[in-house]
Design a protein around this motif. Structure first.
Motif, PDB file in Angstrom:
ATOM      1  N   GLU A 118      -0.955   3.922   9.804  1.00 27.94           N
ATOM      2  CA  GLU A 118      -0.943   5.379   9.681  1.00 27.94           C
ATOM      3  C   GLU A 118      -0.761   5.741   8.206  1.00 27.94           C
ATOM      4  O   GLU A 118       0.156   5.244   7.542  1.00 27.94           O
ATOM      5  CB  GLU A 118       0.216   5.930  10.509  1.00 27.94           C
ATOM      6  CG  GLU A 118       0.083   7.387  10.860  1.00 27.94           C
ATOM      7  CD  GLU A 118       1.344   7.858  11.584  1.00 27.94           C
ATOM      8  OE1 GLU A 118       1.654   7.308  12.651  1.00 27.94           O
ATOM      9  OE2 GLU A 118       2.019   8.747  11.046  1.00 27.94           O
ATOM     10  N   ARG A 119      -1.631   6.584   7.731  1.00 33.98           N
ATOM     11  CA  ARG A 119      -1.532   6.980   6.319  1.00 33.98           C
ATOM     12  C   ARG A 119      -0.571   8.146   6.150  1.00 33.98           C
ATOM     13  O   ARG A 119      -0.361   8.917   7.083  1.00 33.98           O
ATOM     14  CB  ARG A 119      -2.904   7.437   5.815  1.00 33.98           C
ATOM     15  CG  ARG A 119      -3.782   6.310   5.447  1.00 33.98           C
ATOM     16  CD  ARG A 119      -5.032   6.814   4.760  1.00 33.98           C
ATOM     17  NE  ARG A 119      -6.088   5.831   4.922  1.00 33.98           N
ATOM     18  CZ  ARG A 119      -6.153   4.698   4.231  1.00 33.98           C
ATOM     19  NH1 ARG A 119      -5.245   4.424   3.331  1.00 33.98           N
ATOM     20  NH2 ARG A 119      -7.129   3.847   4.460  1.00 33.98           N
ATOM     21  N   LYS A 120      -0.031   8.310   4.943  1.00 34.90           N
ATOM     22  CA  LYS A 120       0.815   9.467   4.651  1.00 34.90           C
ATOM     23  C   LYS A 120      -0.055  10.723   4.689  1.00 34.90           C
ATOM     24  O   LYS A 120      -1.204  10.691   4.260  1.00 34.90           O
ATOM     25  CB  LYS A 120       1.422   9.319   3.256  1.00 34.90           C
ATOM     26  CG  LYS A 120       2.569   8.349   3.219  1.00 34.90           C
ATOM     27  CD  LYS A 120       3.122   8.191   1.830  1.00 34.90           C
ATOM     28  CE  LYS A 120       4.206   7.123   1.871  1.00 34.90           C
ATOM     29  NZ  LYS A 120       4.518   6.586   0.564  1.00 34.90           N
ATOM     30  N   ARG A 123       0.854  -1.207   0.000  1.00 38.89           N
ATOM     31  CA  ARG A 123       0.000   0.000   0.000  1.00 38.89           C
ATOM     32  C   ARG A 123       0.886   1.251   0.000  1.00 38.89           C
ATOM     33  O   ARG A 123       1.572   1.532   0.992  1.00 38.89           O
ATOM     34  CB  ARG A 123      -0.904   0.052   1.247  1.00 38.89           C
ATOM     35  CG  ARG A 123      -1.932  -1.062   1.498  1.00 38.89           C
ATOM     36  CD  ARG A 123      -2.654  -1.491   0.348  1.00 38.89           C
ATOM     37  NE  ARG A 123      -3.837  -2.293   0.587  1.00 38.89           N
ATOM     38  CZ  ARG A 123      -3.907  -3.595   0.296  1.00 38.89           C
ATOM     39  NH1 ARG A 123      -2.850  -4.239  -0.144  1.00 38.89           N
ATOM     40  NH2 ARG A 123      -5.052  -4.224   0.441  1.00 38.89           N
ATOM     41  N   HIS A 124       0.848   1.986  -1.096  1.00 36.57           N
ATOM     42  CA  HIS A 124       1.727   3.157  -1.219  1.00 36.57           C
ATOM     43  C   HIS A 124       1.233   4.366  -0.433  1.00 36.57           C
ATOM     44  O   HIS A 124       1.968   5.328  -0.254  1.00 36.57           O
ATOM     45  CB  HIS A 124       1.899   3.528  -2.699  1.00 36.57           C
ATOM     46  CG  HIS A 124       2.536   2.426  -3.488  1.00 36.57           C
ATOM     47  ND1 HIS A 124       3.796   1.956  -3.200  1.00 36.57           N
ATOM     48  CD2 HIS A 124       2.075   1.670  -4.514  1.00 36.57           C
ATOM     49  CE1 HIS A 124       4.084   0.954  -4.029  1.00 36.57           C
ATOM     50  NE2 HIS A 124       3.051   0.768  -4.825  1.00 36.57           N
ATOM     51  N   ASP A 125      -0.010   4.349   0.019  1.00 34.70           N
ATOM     52  CA  ASP A 125      -0.535   5.506   0.760  1.00 34.70           C
ATOM     53  C   ASP A 125      -0.313   5.368   2.269  1.00 34.70           C
ATOM     54  O   ASP A 125      -0.768   6.203   3.043  1.00 34.70           O
ATOM     55  CB  ASP A 125      -2.032   5.703   0.468  1.00 34.70           C
ATOM     56  CG  ASP A 125      -2.861   4.516   0.923  1.00 34.70           C
ATOM     57  OD1 ASP A 125      -2.311   3.393   0.943  1.00 34.70           O
ATOM     58  OD2 ASP A 125      -4.037   4.711   1.266  1.00 34.70           O
ATOM     59  N   LEU A 126       0.384   4.325   2.692  1.00 33.74           N
ATOM     60  CA  LEU A 126       0.606   4.143   4.136  1.00 33.74           C
ATOM     61  C   LEU A 126       1.988   4.675   4.554  1.00 33.74           C
ATOM     62  O   LEU A 126       2.963   4.553   3.805  1.00 33.74           O
ATOM     63  CB  LEU A 126       0.495   2.665   4.526  1.00 33.74           C
ATOM     64  CG  LEU A 126      -0.846   1.985   4.249  1.00 33.74           C
ATOM     65  CD1 LEU A 126      -0.835   0.558   4.786  1.00 33.74           C
ATOM     66  CD2 LEU A 126      -2.015   2.755   4.878  1.00 33.74           C
ATOM     67  N   ASN A 127       2.017   5.257   5.726  1.00 37.58           N
ATOM     68  CA  ASN A 127       3.251   5.800   6.286  1.00 37.58           C
ATOM     69  C   ASN A 127       3.935   4.753   7.172  1.00 37.58           C
ATOM     70  O   ASN A 127       5.133   4.522   7.082  1.00 37.58           O
ATOM     71  CB  ASN A 127       2.907   7.054   7.095  1.00 37.58           C
ATOM     72  CG  ASN A 127       4.121   7.909   7.327  1.00 37.58           C
ATOM     73  OD1 ASN A 127       5.038   7.901   6.510  1.00 37.58           O
ATOM     74  ND2 ASN A 127       4.147   8.613   8.434  1.00 37.58           N
TER      75      ASN A 127
END
Lengths: 490, 53
Positions: free
Chosen positions: B50-52, A471-475
């Motif tokens: 946690e999302r960007k 998932r590229h939108d996860l930090n």
């Protein structure tokens, strides 16, 4: 306690009915050891349509799939479905081709063949049953259930008796269209059971598309069937068949022992939910019975896969709104053509004719080229004669001589193909050439994918971590279980 | 008579604490959520995503 056996259908009927045969071999292989140890009487892995989809859409070698599955399930009786004389192809093949096919199947580890004919003309199945037995395969003769005024219990009893005379290891009663009701199942199973005797194994399947199959299965159990065909939960219901889990429950209610390892059945169900997710496919859902819908469906009996094709054809012609008219016409055509089972190729004959009749505004002005052959007996004996006036129209531009479906079937073809098209790398290669068009094979050879023979079955937790990392939108992701904490920052 | 939905719920006997079906459900929750931070607890498992920004 009465014992009830189960035939596993996830890899054949389940994925064929719900996912148009698009499950990859690599998704199947990790489940194989669980399936092998769960206690199924047979595991069904291949059909004509499955064989074709493997090549045409997945670009996988169907022989390799069967070989790998047989290797991973050494304890089980692995079964394939044979479509009449067409076997895995589209022509009616002679005796030597069928012998070669069965020898190849046996060599790679297949132990059982289930043979059916869409017209229930047992003559079309006899050679396969005999040669299968001769070379050491277990043979099952299928009787295809059709709902019509001529398909009485007596009709099916006569078919079962014909199979018994030839000699089979089991008799299979199959309702591919989901048309059986619990009441009819009761009378039919009783009649067939009585006709074949207690010592012959009776197998049963009914599709779930009308919402009646689970109740039909219960009636079949009460009527004395020995084996039921079921699939894992995600590959059951909808247009597929009932689930193994539900039928174990029903069997226990009737105080029957299934011999299945329920823990493994749960794990198999769970694994195929993952396959559904990974392959972006929807699990099957139970259908509620709709009496009005059933009444309409029982007339035309057009199968689900063909219905979507029909709708798209009408859309292309700009007459999508005339679908109800086409379906009504299909019911009429079906009756006039002697009530064929709505399975390949007969469902296509009825559907195409119904579209011609509606579009052209004159019934039978145009007939598909295969219809005169059907009328002359090329595909086998019909359950009822064709309406005489319709027969005249169908044969108006063709030879009218009756045809024998077994004509030329003992003339050798294998040696001829070897001489004309060989050399082949193997017998399997020869059969692939016979069963497919050059265009299909050319496309397959250009795109062929190598199957990983040992795909690793991830644990659910590692599968979760791996998926989240995509998932590229996860930090960041933190997973904690007890005192163990894993944090991944992207 | 126990229907399929009843059977589907009856999955507590699996030998591992997290099932593939749970993983599918978790991924669907995450993919369909608009939250910046998501905390999920499933039995002994705690998951924080946690999302960007």
């Amino acid at each position: 306690m009465t014992e009830l056996g189960f035939v596993e259908e996830t890899l054949r009927d389940g994925q064929q009915s719900l996912w148009a045969n698009r499950m990859t071999t690599e998704s199947m292989l990790p489940a194989a050891p669980m399936l092998d140890n769960a206690g199924f009487r047979k595991i069904h892995i291949m059909s004509a349509s499955c064989f074709e989809s493997c090549l045409m859409y997945l670009y996988e070698d169907p022989w390799e799939r069967m070989r790998l599955l047989c290797r991973l399930m050494p304890k089980s009786d692995i079964m394939v479905l044979i479509r009449s004389r067409h076997t895995f192809g589209w022509e009616r093949y002679p005796n030597d081709v069928i012998r070669l096919l069965f020898e190849c199947l046996k060599r790679i580890g297949i132990r059982c063949v289930l043979i059916f004919d869409g017209l229930n003309d047992i003559r079309n199945m006899e050679w396969q049953l005999r040669i299968g037995r001769n070379i050491g395969l277990k043979v099952t003769g299928a009787i295809t259930f059709v709902e019509s005024p001529v398909h009485t219990d007596e009709y099916y009893v006569a078919k079962a008796q014909e199979l018994m005379k030839i000699g089979v290891d089991s008799v299979f009663l199959g309702d591919a269209s989901g048309l059986l009701t619990p009441e009819r199942t009761r009378s039919l199973v009783q009649a067939v059971r009585q006709a074949i005797g207690e010592n012959m194994t009776l197998e049963f399947t009914a599709h779930a598309g009308t919402g009646l199959s689970s109740d039909c299965y219960v009636e079949a159990m009460k009527g004395g069937v020995d084996q039921l065909c079921t699939a894992s939960l995600p590959l059951s219901y909808g247009n597929s068949i009932p689930s193994t889990a539900e039928m174990i429950h029903q069997a226990h209610q009737l105080e029957m022992d299934t011999g299945l390892d329920q823990d493994l059945i749960h794990r198999i169900d769970d694994y195929f939910y993952w396959v559904a997710y990974q392959e972006k496919r929807s699990p099957g859902k139970p259908v509620q019975f709709d009496p009005l819908g059933y009444k309409k469906y029982v007339g035309h009996q057009i199968p689900g896969g063909m219905m979507s094709h029909l709708v798209s054809q009408l859309k292309d012609l700009g007459i999508e709104d005339r679908l109800p008219e086409v379906l009504e016409e299909a019911a009429r055509v079906r009756e006039e053509l002697g009530w064929p089972a709505m399975v390949t190729p007969f469902s296509q004959f009825v559907g195409v004719q119904a579209v011609f009749n509606v579009v052209q505004g004159e019934r039978y002005r145009t007939v598909p080229s295969e219809l005169p052959l059907y009328a002359r007996g090329y595909y086998g004996q019909l359950a009822a004669p064709i309406d005489p006036n319709i027969l005249d129209r169908i044969l108006s531009d063709s030879d009218t001589e009756p045809m024998d479906p077994l004509e030329n079937m003992d003339e050798p073809l294998v040696s001829k193909i070897r001489a004309e098209m060989g050399p082949f790398s193997s017998d399997e290669d020869l059969l692939m050439t016979l069963f497919n068009t050059p265009q299909t094979l050319e496309k397959y050879n250009r795109n062929k994918r190598k199957i990983n023979p040992e795909p690793v079955l991830a644990t659910p937790i590692s599968a979760l971590v791996r998926e989240l990392s995509k998932r590229h939108d996860l930090n960041s992701v933190s997973i904690q279980k007890g005192s163990v904490k894993l944090t991944q920052v992207f | 008579m126990g229907g399929p939905s009843e059977i589907q719920r009856d999955r507590q006997n699996l030998p591992y604490f997290l099932k593939f079906k749970d993983v599918v459900d978790i991924l669907e929750i995450i993919d369909n959520s608009l939250c910046k931070e998501l905390k999920l607890e499933l039995g002994k498992l705690k998951l924080t995503v946690e999302r960007k920004r």
